[in-house]
Scaffold this motif. Structure first.
Motif, PDB file in Angstrom:
ATOM      1  N   VAL A 109       0.670  -1.255  -0.004  1.00  0.00           N
ATOM      2  CA  VAL A 109       0.084   0.026   0.070  1.00  0.00           C
ATOM      3  C   VAL A 109       0.745   1.166  -0.074  1.00  0.00           C
ATOM      4  O   VAL A 109       0.637   2.235  -0.595  1.00  0.00           O
ATOM      5  CB  VAL A 109      -1.026  -0.097   1.089  1.00  0.00           C
ATOM      6  CG1 VAL A 109      -1.890   1.399   1.293  1.00  0.00           C
ATOM      7  CG2 VAL A 109      -1.978  -1.300   1.121  1.00  0.00           C
ATOM      8  N   LEU A 110       1.816   1.303   1.025  1.00  0.00           N
ATOM      9  CA  LEU A 110       2.948   2.352   0.997  1.00  0.00           C
ATOM     10  C   LEU A 110       3.553   2.562  -0.511  1.00  0.00           C
ATOM     11  O   LEU A 110       3.981   3.720  -0.933  1.00  0.00           O
ATOM     12  CB  LEU A 110       3.977   2.248   2.076  1.00  0.00           C
ATOM     13  CG  LEU A 110       3.177   2.441   3.682  1.00  0.00           C
ATOM     14  CD1 LEU A 110       4.381   1.993   4.600  1.00  0.00           C
ATOM     15  CD2 LEU A 110       2.433   3.507   3.718  1.00  0.00           C
ATOM     16  N   HIS A 111       4.044   1.448  -1.034  1.00  0.00           N
ATOM     17  CA  HIS A 111       4.620   1.480  -2.412  1.00  0.00           C
ATOM     18  C   HIS A 111       3.808   1.897  -3.653  1.00  0.00           C
ATOM     19  O   HIS A 111       4.228   2.644  -4.447  1.00  0.00           O
ATOM     20  CB  HIS A 111       5.064   0.097  -2.555  1.00  0.00           C
ATOM     21  CG  HIS A 111       5.917   0.183  -3.863  1.00  0.00           C
ATOM     22  ND1 HIS A 111       7.127   0.537  -4.248  1.00  0.00           N
ATOM     23  CD2 HIS A 111       5.357  -0.436  -5.222  1.00  0.00           C
ATOM     24  CE1 HIS A 111       7.459   0.442  -5.411  1.00  0.00           C
ATOM     25  NE2 HIS A 111       6.472  -0.058  -6.148  1.00  0.00           N
ATOM     26  N   SER A 112       2.432   1.836  -3.219  1.00  0.00           N
ATOM     27  CA  SER A 112       1.404   2.267  -4.464  1.00  0.00           C
ATOM     28  C   SER A 112       1.173   3.859  -4.343  1.00  0.00           C
ATOM     29  O   SER A 112       0.984   4.570  -5.053  1.00  0.00           O
ATOM     30  CB  SER A 112       0.261   1.659  -4.122  1.00  0.00           C
ATOM     31  OG  SER A 112      -0.405   1.792  -2.911  1.00  0.00           O
ATOM     32  N   ILE A 113       1.473   4.317  -3.076  1.00  0.00           N
ATOM     33  CA  ILE A 113       1.486   5.720  -2.923  1.00  0.00           C
ATOM     34  C   ILE A 113       2.765   6.444  -3.217  1.00  0.00           C
ATOM     35  O   ILE A 113       2.725   7.340  -3.751  1.00  0.00           O
ATOM     36  CB  ILE A 113       0.888   6.093  -1.252  1.00  0.00           C
ATOM     37  CG1 ILE A 113      -0.244   5.374  -1.032  1.00  0.00           C
ATOM     38  CG2 ILE A 113       1.095   7.524  -0.879  1.00  0.00           C
ATOM     39  CD1 ILE A 113      -0.560   5.398   0.443  1.00  0.00           C
ATOM     40  N   LYS A 114       3.757   5.803  -2.775  1.00  0.00           N
ATOM     41  CA  LYS A 114       5.083   6.453  -3.136  1.00  0.00           C
ATOM     42  C   LYS A 114       6.130   5.226  -3.408  1.00  0.00           C
ATOM     43  O   LYS A 114       6.343   4.491  -2.751  1.00  0.00           O
ATOM     44  CB  LYS A 114       5.607   7.215  -2.005  1.00  0.00           C
ATOM     45  CG  LYS A 114       6.965   7.949  -2.165  1.00  0.00           C
ATOM     46  CD  LYS A 114       7.261   8.770  -1.052  1.00  0.00           C
ATOM     47  CE  LYS A 114       8.406   9.598  -1.244  1.00  0.00           C
ATOM     48  NZ  LYS A 114       8.785  10.518  -0.226  1.00  0.00           N
ATOM     49  N   ASP A 115       6.499   5.255  -5.042  1.00  0.00           N
ATOM     50  CA  ASP A 115       6.995   4.176  -5.297  1.00  0.00           C
ATOM     51  C   ASP A 115       8.576   4.044  -4.867  1.00  0.00           C
ATOM     52  O   ASP A 115       9.318   3.198  -5.050  1.00  0.00           O
ATOM     53  CB  ASP A 115       7.095   4.239  -7.027  1.00  0.00           C
ATOM     54  CG  ASP A 115       7.737   5.550  -7.491  1.00  0.00           C
ATOM     55  OD1 ASP A 115       8.274   6.406  -6.514  1.00  0.00           O
ATOM     56  OD2 ASP A 115       7.751   5.962  -8.781  1.00  0.00           O
TER      57      ASP A 115
END
Length: 817
Positions: free
Chosen positions: A322-328
């Motif tokens: 989820v965090l990666h989808s917000i900030k790659d």
């Protein structure tokens, strides 16, 4: 490449087990032992003749949890007849004259029950009782059970941990049965990253791990950091560090029996909308959320029985996604594990009960990376590695006669891992080629066993059994769908055992047992004889002793010197070598101090008659030289002071131990320490001090402390460096330097010091009761060395130390409904 011989099938194993007894292939002593055990077991099942007296028997359970209650006092008032329940909560009083009696059942923490029973000559009377709990401190219940064990039990080196005791020991992130066991004397952890058990000098594969009676081959997650079992579903854990009875076979060091909860009979949580509460209902449940995982536990009644179910999964990977989808720029976490286990039991009729148990746990690791590119070919690599355990069992428990109890088990245990590696190469012209590699390793264990428990009279209890194991070890290697290697072996083990426990008066208890096994890869029977005694020379003081042999037919090929042990590689002992064997000699003193205090001191000596190690000088075309045999020894002293009552409870322990192995690695007939042929294993820690303390501040708050101080771990030191080959010039004289090592494990890391503290507080949320947990691992932030790494590219060479766990706070919360 490891070569494994194909094994005989099921039918040939039975033939080799019984027909040679009549053909003289084995020695007459072996024939006599095996036949004697079989005859004794048949006699146990022979109907017992009626007498001019009657028998009273039954099961005592907790009315709220349905858990069996061991060591309950069951007495016929105004007579001299009485007994206590066993671990199953079962009691039997024999040879009772006909008449009406008042049966008194007392157990601290439960209301005393008295009821009238009628005994008829030649008739077996069944009286099951569910005791109602009352408001008495749980510690007092534990003390009463411990006192009865002190007086009745013969087994040495045995510790039972309840569900509550497992929960209150500070552990890594959440309660963990293996981490709790590691805090006991005689048990050593390889390092902070391993929950594996090293018991009295034995490697982790020498421990028999049983979940509801089923063997689990790799009971860990995350490469050994966490155990594979959810403590919410565990009723108790019974651990024996040595001298265990003959009903346990196939291992040389210890036994850990884990029993699941029974399932509360209360019911009522499904609500009025549920039309079939008499067949299935919900009694209790809990939800736990920690920094590691989320867990759900449920239990309830079924018709004439109960059920439990628990599930756990880590969620770091989902949060990271989820965090990666917000900030790659935030990386993903390519790993997770899950497990679930359950149990259903039902009383088929007054004499037969059926248990069905199941477990599944799995780890999943996925990695991808790229190399090259630009003016070079590009390599894209994807890796998926999945490993785990699965167990299923059906157990039929039968009261044949009040004095005779049988347990028939059919179990299936699977341990497997699969590795899929995909490599895609893109050349400078944009052309791509893809290659797939698939590696599989699987252990399958089908076990059929029959266990008998016969209470002959108040002085003698005879136990016996038969066990058949059909094993399948399968290793495969495929490339692009084509199988290049398939190595399969199917050994079988047929075992029989019998044991008598004799109470010679009120002060002396003796135990003698024999176990014999036919292993399909050996041309002889392997017989273990084990005995023990406990003598109370004073009212509160007892001497205990145990001696016997222990044989192991399976082993792991893992390198004991490895820093991390992600998976185990199980193998059967090859046909050209004898199975691993060891003696146990244990003696000790137990002192009951009173007020919930006990002290125990034991000394042990464990000579290894045969151990297996990898052969460093294998010949390419010889399939029978993958492993070689060696010997060893382990000895030590252990003491523990345990307190189970009051605001402060826990234990303090100290262990002195020494382990040594001897293996003729070059097969020249001479053992030389300089060649690593005489050495202490990596887990040989000479001194170990451990403390586990729990302090109940008040009704809502509890503090916990666990502390370990031990000698450093042995390691093989770097004593110099040498030129490793390749181009060299006067400008780069120190390139390609390699380490020059001293004697194997001849040096030690600095001493180990780790203290963990915890605080828990009872909380409420609407109608749910809960608990908040806060822990700090390695509260002193002590630098415990995991390994040294040398860099010879600089002058002078530099060494870097890598530590185990630093200081690490964790939080969690549990709600019960």
């Amino acid at each position: 490449m490891i070569c494994i011989k194909r094994m005989k099938n099921f039918e040939s194993t039975l033939r080799t087990a019984f027909i040679p007894l009549c053909q003289g292939r084995h020695g007459p002593g072996d024939h006599f032992v095996f036949i004697t055990i079989i005859v004794l077991l048949l006699l146990l099942t022979y109907p017992l003749s009626a007498q001019q007296t009657g028998t009273l028997a039954g099961f005592i359970t907790d009315a709220e949890t349905a858990e069996p209650l061991p060591y309950v006092n069951v007495i016929l008032k105004n007579t001299q007849r009485g007994t206590t329940t066993d671990q199953r909560g079962y009691f039997v009083i024999q040879r009772i004259p006909p008449g009406n009696y008042t049966l008194s059942i007392t157990y601290i923490g439960h209301k005393t029950m008295e009821l009238t029973v009628s005994v008829t000559a030649g008739i077996d009377t069944r009286q099951d009782v569910a005791l109602v709990p009352e408001d008495v401190a749980l510690q007092e219940v534990v003390v009463t059970a411990d006192r009865t064990r002190f007086e009745k039990s013969v087994e040495v080196s045995r510790v039972s941990l309840s569900a509550r005791e497992l929960e209150v020991v500070p552990a890594f992130v959440e309660a963990d049965v293996f981490r709790s066991i590691q805090m006991l004397p005689g048990v050593v952890a390889q390092n902070d990253f391993s929950a594996a058990l090293v018991v009295r000098g034995g490697s982790p594969d020498e421990n028999l791990i049983l979940l509801d009676g089923v063997e689990v081959y790799n009971p860990y997650h995350f490469g050994g950091v966490f155990s594979a079992f959810n403590t919410d579903a565990i009723a108790n854990a019974d651990f024996q560090a040595g001298g265990f009875p003959v009903r346990f076979g196939g291992r040389m060091s210890s036994v850990l029996e884990i029993q699941s909860k029974e399932g509360s009979p209360a019911g009522g949580k499904m609500g009025q909308w549920w039309p079939y509460p008499e067949y299935f209902d919900l009694s209790h449940g809990s939800v736990n959320v920690s920094l590691l995982s989320s867990k759900i536990f449920l239990e309830g009644p079924v018709k004439a029985g109960g059920w439990v179910f628990s599930v756990r999964r880590t969620y770091f990977d989902q949060i990271a996604n989820v965090l990666h989808s917000i900030k790659d720029t935030i990386p993903t976490l390519p790993y997770y594990f899950y497990d679930f286990q359950g149990k259903i039991h039902t009383q088929l009729n007054p004499k037969n009960r059926l248990d069905v148990n199941f477990y599944r746990g799995s780890d999943d690791l996925t990695l991808s990376f790229s190399t090259g590119g630009g003016d070079r070919s590009k390599q894209d690599v994807g890796l998926n590695w999945v490993w785990g355990n699965q167990t299923n069992s059906a157990v039929l428990k039968t009261v044949v006669k009040p004095q005779l109890f049988t347990e028939t088990t059919l179990a299936h245990s699977i341990y497997d891992f699969t590795v899929n590696l995909e490599q895609t190469t893109t050349d400078t012209n944009g052309n791509t080629t893809t290659t797939n590699f698939d590696i599989g390793n699987k252990v399958s264990d089908w076990t059929l066993s029959e266990r008998l428990d016969w209470k002959v009279n108040e002085a003698h209890r005879v136990q016996g059994g038969l066990e058949y194991k059909h094993l399948n070890f399968n290793f495969t290697f495929d490339q692009d769908g084509t199988r290049f290697l398939s190595d399969q072996s199917k050994p079988n083990i047929l075992s029989a055992y019998v044991q008598d426990t004799w109470s010679v008066g009120a002060l002396l208890n003796l135990q003698l047992g024999v176990r014999t096994s036919k292993y399909s890869e050996s041309n002889k029977l392997w017989t273990d004889i084990r005995g023990g005694l406990k003598y109370r020379f004073l009212e509160n003081s007892a001497f205990k002793f145990s001696a016997g042999t222990f044989t192991q037919f399976l082993f792991t090929s893992n390198n004991d010197d490895a820093v991390l042990r992600i998976v185990d590689f199980w193998l059967p002992v090859p046909h050209y070598l004898d199975p691993e064997r060891a003696w146990h000699f244990i003696a000790g003193i137990e002192q009951w101090i009173g007020n919930g205090n006990q002290v125990s001191c034991e000394v042990y000596y464990k000579p290894y008659l045969n151990i297996l190690d990898s052969n460093p000088i294998q010949k390419q075309y010889n399939p029978d030289d993958d492993y070689i045999a060696g010997t060893g020894r382990a000895y030590g002293f252990e003491t523990i002071w345990k307190r189970n009552i009051g605001k402060i409870s826990g234990w303090l322990s100290y262990t002195y131990s020494k382990v040594e192995k001897k293996v003729d690695l070059d097969s020249n007939g001479i053992l030389e320490a300089s060649k690593g042929e005489i050495y202490p294993p990596k887990y040989d820690k000479r001194h170990n001090f451990k403390a586990v303390v729990n302090y109940d501040l008040n009704a809502k708050n509890r503090l916990g402390l666990s502390w370990t101080i031990s000698s450093g771990q042995p390691y093989t030191p770097v004593v110099g460096k040498m030129y490793g080959g390749g181009d060299i010039s006067w400008l780069t004289p120190f390139l390609n330097q390699t380490s020059l090592y001293g004697n194997r494990n001849s040096a030690m890391f600095p001493y180990y010091n780790r203290g963990d503290v915890s605080w828990s507080r009872k909380i409420g949320w609407f109608s749910w009761n809960g608990e908040f947990q806060f822990q700090v691992l390695n509260v002193l932030n002590h630098f415990n060395v995991l390994l040294y790494q040398w860099d010879h590219s600089v002058l002078p060479s530099e060494v870097t130390a890598t530590s185990m766990f630093p200081i690490m706070p964790t939080v969690g919360v549990t709600f019960k409904f």
